[in-house]
Design an enzyme around this catalytic site. Sequence first.
Site, PDB file in Angstrom:
ATOM      1  N   PHE A 235       0.834  -1.210   0.000  1.00  0.00           N
ATOM      2  CA  PHE A 235       0.000   0.000   0.000  1.00  0.00           C
ATOM      3  C   PHE A 235       0.866   1.257   0.000  1.00  0.00           C
ATOM      4  O   PHE A 235       0.430   2.323  -0.426  1.00  0.00           O
ATOM      5  CB  PHE A 235      -0.971  -0.027   1.185  1.00  0.00           C
ATOM      6  CG  PHE A 235      -0.592   0.842   2.345  1.00  0.00           C
ATOM      7  CD1 PHE A 235      -1.084   2.138   2.448  1.00  0.00           C
ATOM      8  CD2 PHE A 235       0.274   0.395   3.340  1.00  0.00           C
ATOM      9  CE1 PHE A 235      -0.743   2.943   3.515  1.00  0.00           C
ATOM     10  CE2 PHE A 235       0.612   1.200   4.402  1.00  0.00           C
ATOM     11  CZ  PHE A 235       0.114   2.483   4.484  1.00  0.00           C
ATOM     12  N   LYS A 236       2.110   1.127   0.439  1.00  0.00           N
ATOM     13  CA  LYS A 236       3.002   2.284   0.495  1.00  0.00           C
ATOM     14  C   LYS A 236       3.301   2.858  -0.884  1.00  0.00           C
ATOM     15  O   LYS A 236       3.734   3.998  -1.012  1.00  0.00           O
ATOM     16  CB  LYS A 236       4.291   1.911   1.220  1.00  0.00           C
ATOM     17  CG  LYS A 236       4.035   1.691   2.704  1.00  0.00           C
ATOM     18  CD  LYS A 236       5.273   1.287   3.462  1.00  0.00           C
ATOM     19  CE  LYS A 236       5.011   1.280   4.957  1.00  0.00           C
ATOM     20  NZ  LYS A 236       4.099   0.160   5.359  1.00  0.00           N
ATOM     21  N   ASP A 237       3.031   2.074  -1.932  1.00  0.00           N
ATOM     22  CA  ASP A 237       3.227   2.576  -3.297  1.00  0.00           C
ATOM     23  C   ASP A 237       2.386   3.818  -3.575  1.00  0.00           C
ATOM     24  O   ASP A 237       2.814   4.701  -4.322  1.00  0.00           O
ATOM     25  CB  ASP A 237       2.847   1.497  -4.326  1.00  0.00           C
ATOM     26  CG  ASP A 237       3.871   0.365  -4.387  1.00  0.00           C
ATOM     27  OD1 ASP A 237       5.072   0.618  -4.164  1.00  0.00           O
ATOM     28  OD2 ASP A 237       3.455  -0.781  -4.661  1.00  0.00           O
TER      29      ASP A 237
END
Length: 481
Positions: free
Chosen positions: A105-107
């Site tokens: 999700f950090k993308d």
Amino acid sequence: MIYHSTRDVNAQADSAQAVLEGLAPDGGLYVPKALPPFDWKECLQGSAMDMSTAILSALLPDIPDMPELVKKAYTGKFATAELTPTVPVGDMHVLELFHGPTSAFKDVALCMLPQLLTAAKTVKGVEEDILILTATSGDTGKAALEGFKDVDGIKICVFYPDGGVSQVQRAQMVTQEGGNVTVSAVVGNFDDAQTGVKMIFSACRDKEMKHRLSSANSINIGRLAPQIMYYFKAYRDLLDAGKISLGDEVNFSVPTGNFGDILAGYLAKQLGLPVGMLICASNANNVLTDFIRTGTYDRMRPLYKTNSPSMDILVSSNLERLLYLLSEDADLVASLMKRLNEEGSYTVPAELLRKIQAQFRADFCDDAAADEVMGRVYRDYGYVCDPHTASGWLAAENYVNQTGDERAMVVLSTASPYKFPEAVLKAIGETPAGDGFDQMDQLNAVTGVATPKNLAGLREKAERHTGVIEKSQMLEFVLSL
Ligand SMILES: *Cc1c(COP(=O)(O)O)cnc(C)c1O
């Protein structure tokens, strides 16, 4: 737009400066002095990228050309043009945040941050290169490498604990391409790598440096703000699916580590989005559960290594932002943070606790409970989720059972199950065989869920960064870049 430190309202910066600095000079985090007027209904009309543009233009108005930056950040990087699809699973709605270039999700944030930093550099006339230093327990490092690779005027160096990340995570990092990237293993655990990075920052503070040092951590408002978008996107998806009417409140359950993701949900609510309860889900490292339930934050406890490593954390940096936003009392925040630092714990005043509990619930899920959830969700609905997402699912389920709240519930899914194939296979009743790559193939064969492209190709990629250094060599290593 003015931002100031959570510990001193007079420590101010405009939005471009705040992105450039990351942390305020007094060690506090930057928060907006006042939120801008925002047309949340209008924001819901556009595509995911339009939503990003509207939100980031409002929160970071000193950074020009936002539509162009958003386009550059996301076009062609995600498996789907919607960036973050919402999938109905039983009575829940799972917001899949893992379709980016590294399946984490950090993308969503780390595709955007390099664009924001580069633009902020130009606005502020900063000419020297920026060097991003990151210690990682697995996910952040790869997402940051991919986000910053070949970005002009910025270099990135990632340290990971030797033997401390999964085989898949290691492969993701050591095969990283790009002319401006460096990756090294450090002998020791994640804390050793993290302490090493912090020491480099303080050793270099007053030094004449070739680069300006910065970090890709969610203490930077430029990393937090891009995450607000997907709360709007989920709301829009529920509207389109006929699950809610415009104005209905929606609850969100968020697998939480550093409190960045869930704080973005709170900011979405502050911008007007009808957000009901925000549920903070932890794993066995349940320091936040205790805090939200009792008002006492106590980091003096053992850190457990779990199957949801991105939530293995005892000091949740972004909580400081919530404490300020709900109390608007910088002296109070400064004194609480001092106590946390010196004594390892603090207790908030009853009035502040009441405000927190009016908007947040908390729960936790140990590895055994996460296995049970992953197994059951797969059996009942044919849906495969990862151990982080499982904690969000359980917290949501418990909340609904305890309160009977009938508002629509969105569970944020923060990682692809393919990043944790061993844990997922066991949970759904299979016996994992072979190495991490074999297990990905096995998971695919058993479930039929497509393997993300970036992970499927890993086994064939050449290893480019195989060095291992001692903690004592980190500073020298960085100075030689
Ligand atoms: C980083 C991460 C989290 C926690 O997010 P925070 O913003 O730190 O609260 C949860 N799940 C996964 C998979 C992550 O990588």
